[in-house]
Design an enzyme around this catalytic site. Structure first.
Site, PDB file in Angstrom:
ATOM      1  N   TYR A 163       0.852  -1.187   0.000  1.00 31.83           N
ATOM      2  CA  TYR A 163       0.000   0.000   0.000  1.00 31.83           C
ATOM      3  C   TYR A 163       0.889   1.239   0.000  1.00 31.83           C
ATOM      4  CZ  TYR A 163      -3.852  -3.122   1.392  1.00 31.83           C
ATOM      5  OH  TYR A 163      -4.785  -4.128   1.453  1.00 31.83           O
TER       6      TYR A 163
ATOM      7  N   PHE B   4     -13.578  -5.091   1.097  1.00 31.21           N
ATOM      8  CA  PHE B   4     -14.659  -4.387   0.397  1.00 31.21           C
ATOM      9  C   PHE B   4     -15.998  -4.619   1.114  1.00 31.21           C
ATOM     10  CE2 PHE B   4     -12.263  -4.627  -3.918  1.00 31.21           C
ATOM     11  CZ  PHE B   4     -11.383  -3.648  -3.476  1.00 31.21           C
ATOM     12  N   PRO B   5     -16.053  -4.358   2.421  1.00 30.43           N
ATOM     13  CA  PRO B   5     -17.287  -4.635   3.177  1.00 30.43           C
ATOM     14  C   PRO B   5     -18.476  -3.780   2.758  1.00 30.43           C
ATOM     15  CG  PRO B   5     -15.754  -3.380   4.529  1.00 30.43           C
ATOM     16  CD  PRO B   5     -15.004  -3.789   3.284  1.00 30.43           C
TER      17      PRO B   5
ATOM     18  N   GLY C  52     -18.511  -2.639  -0.541  1.00 27.57           N
ATOM     19  CA  GLY C  52     -18.496  -2.716  -1.990  1.00 27.57           C
ATOM     20  C   GLY C  52     -17.216  -2.292  -2.664  1.00 27.57           C
ATOM     21  N   GLY C  53     -16.317  -1.617  -1.953  1.00 23.90           N
ATOM     22  CA  GLY C  53     -15.042  -1.251  -2.539  1.00 23.90           C
ATOM     23  C   GLY C  53     -15.179  -0.185  -3.600  1.00 23.90           C
ATOM     24  N   PHE C  54     -14.605  -0.452  -4.785  1.00 30.52           N
ATOM     25  CA  PHE C  54     -14.625   0.529  -5.859  1.00 30.52           C
ATOM     26  C   PHE C  54     -16.022   0.692  -6.458  1.00 30.52           C
ATOM     27  CE2 PHE C  54     -10.226  -1.223  -5.999  1.00 30.52           C
ATOM     28  CZ  PHE C  54      -9.589  -0.080  -5.511  1.00 30.52           C
ATOM     29  N   THR C  55     -16.914  -0.249  -6.159  1.00 36.67           N
ATOM     30  CA  THR C  55     -18.301  -0.160  -6.618  1.00 36.67           C
ATOM     31  C   THR C  55     -19.210  -0.297  -5.401  1.00 36.67           C
ATOM     32  OG1 THR C  55     -17.657  -1.228  -8.690  1.00 36.67           O
ATOM     33  CG2 THR C  55     -20.013  -1.068  -8.228  1.00 36.67           C
ATOM     34  N   PRO C  56     -19.531   0.813  -4.733  1.00 36.01           N
ATOM     35  CA  PRO C  56     -20.306   0.743  -3.495  1.00 36.01           C
ATOM     36  C   PRO C  56     -21.626  -0.009  -3.675  1.00 36.01           C
ATOM     37  CG  PRO C  56     -19.439   2.956  -3.823  1.00 36.01           C
ATOM     38  CD  PRO C  56     -19.164   2.190  -5.088  1.00 36.01           C
TER      39      PRO C  56
END
Length: 287
Positions: free
Chosen positions: A61, A216-217, A219-223
């Site tokens: 990261y 991605f709890p 949704g990550g890059f796509t909420p």
């Protein structure tokens, strides 16, 4: 009681709050905006003030000279006695847009696994990692065995460089294979209210006393979005991400959350999700 008061014994001996914090967004890695340095440091310090003692990070990261591990060290070192830092090594870097040396793109080789663990130790300023997750790749998985890389990490554990081992981005079959090789403290996989393929694995981990840590709890890059989420959120005067987090906490007691954010406001909202108690009606509506 909030979910920062509810605890889980990670690896059997590390007491962590069920709501933790993921550091990836502090660097904008692998894509996206990132906060200025002072905001990033403030987010980390505020998380600990709010009861978070489980940080998810990685030496990977890092972007444009901003590295999550270095931010953690600057913000929190010397670390609180109960702070648990979890990192990951392995097949993290895929895609030509990630500007790392070629030798670090083959993260599952013994040399690069050792290099990855040592890089985390060095950048965090610790002698032993609390937990190291072995992350399997997203692409070209055919013919890739979990056994050899996990055995490499087990050897590093026996050297005293790692306290507990976890696995990430694994199938149910790989999970069982991993358990036959080494004690497994946690599984970190994609899972949220809208993506539930891992339902059986969540339950298998719970039965074995192993933490399940969804990445991605929300949704990550796509909420995640759904009418039912919005309806439940409206009833509670909450946000959709708060309901998504509360659903995960209600799903199983072995689920530990590591939502990431680069915003102090969103950090407060994520922690507040621990006070949101979903009713049986809410849970039925969410499916």
């Amino acid at each position: 009681m909030t979910r920062t008061d509810e605890r889980w014994a990670l690896g059997g001996d590390l007491s962590v709050a069920r709501i933790g914090y993921g550091t990836m967004k502090l660097t904008g890695w692998p894509r996206g905006d990132r906060p200025d340095r002072e905001t990033a440091l403030a987010v980390l310090r505020r998380a600990v003030e709010l009861g978070v003692n489980h940080l998810d990070t990685s030496d990977y990261y890092a972007r444009d000279g901003v590295a999550a591990n270095e931010l953690i060290r600057e913000a929190l070192y010397p670390y609180p006695d109960d702070l648990v830092i979890v990192t990951k090594v392995g097949a993290l870097v895929e895609g030509s847009d990630i500007a790392l040396p070629a030798e670090r793109k083959t993260g599952l080789t013994p040399d690069n696994l050792r290099r990855g663990v040592e890089a985390n130790l060095r950048s965090l300023g610790v002698d032993r990692m609390d937990v190291v997750n072995l992350r399997m790749g997203d692409l070209d998985r055919s013919g890739t065995s979990l056994a050899e890389p996990l055995e490499t990490l087990l050897a590093l554990r026996e050297e005293g460089l790692i306290r507990h081992l976890g696995v990430s981005n694994v199938t149910a079959e790989e999970f069982e294979q991993a358990r036959a090789i080494a004690p497994i403290a946690c599984v970190q996989n994609l899972y949220n209210v809208a993506q539930r393929d891992d339902d059986p694995l969540v339950d298998a981990c719970a039965a074995a006393g192993i933490a399940y840590v969804p990445f991605f709890p929300v949704g990550g890059f796509t909420p995640v979005t759904a009418g039912s989420l919005e309806a439940v959120a409206a009833r509670h005067g909450a946000t959709v991400p708060q309901v998504a987090l509360a659903w995960l906490l209600a799903r199983s007691p072995n689920i530990l959350l590591i939502p990431g954010t680069s915003s102090l406001e969103h950090l407060e909202e994520n922690i507040a999700a621990g006070t949101l108690k979903l009713s049986a009606e809410d849970l039925a509506e969410l499916g």
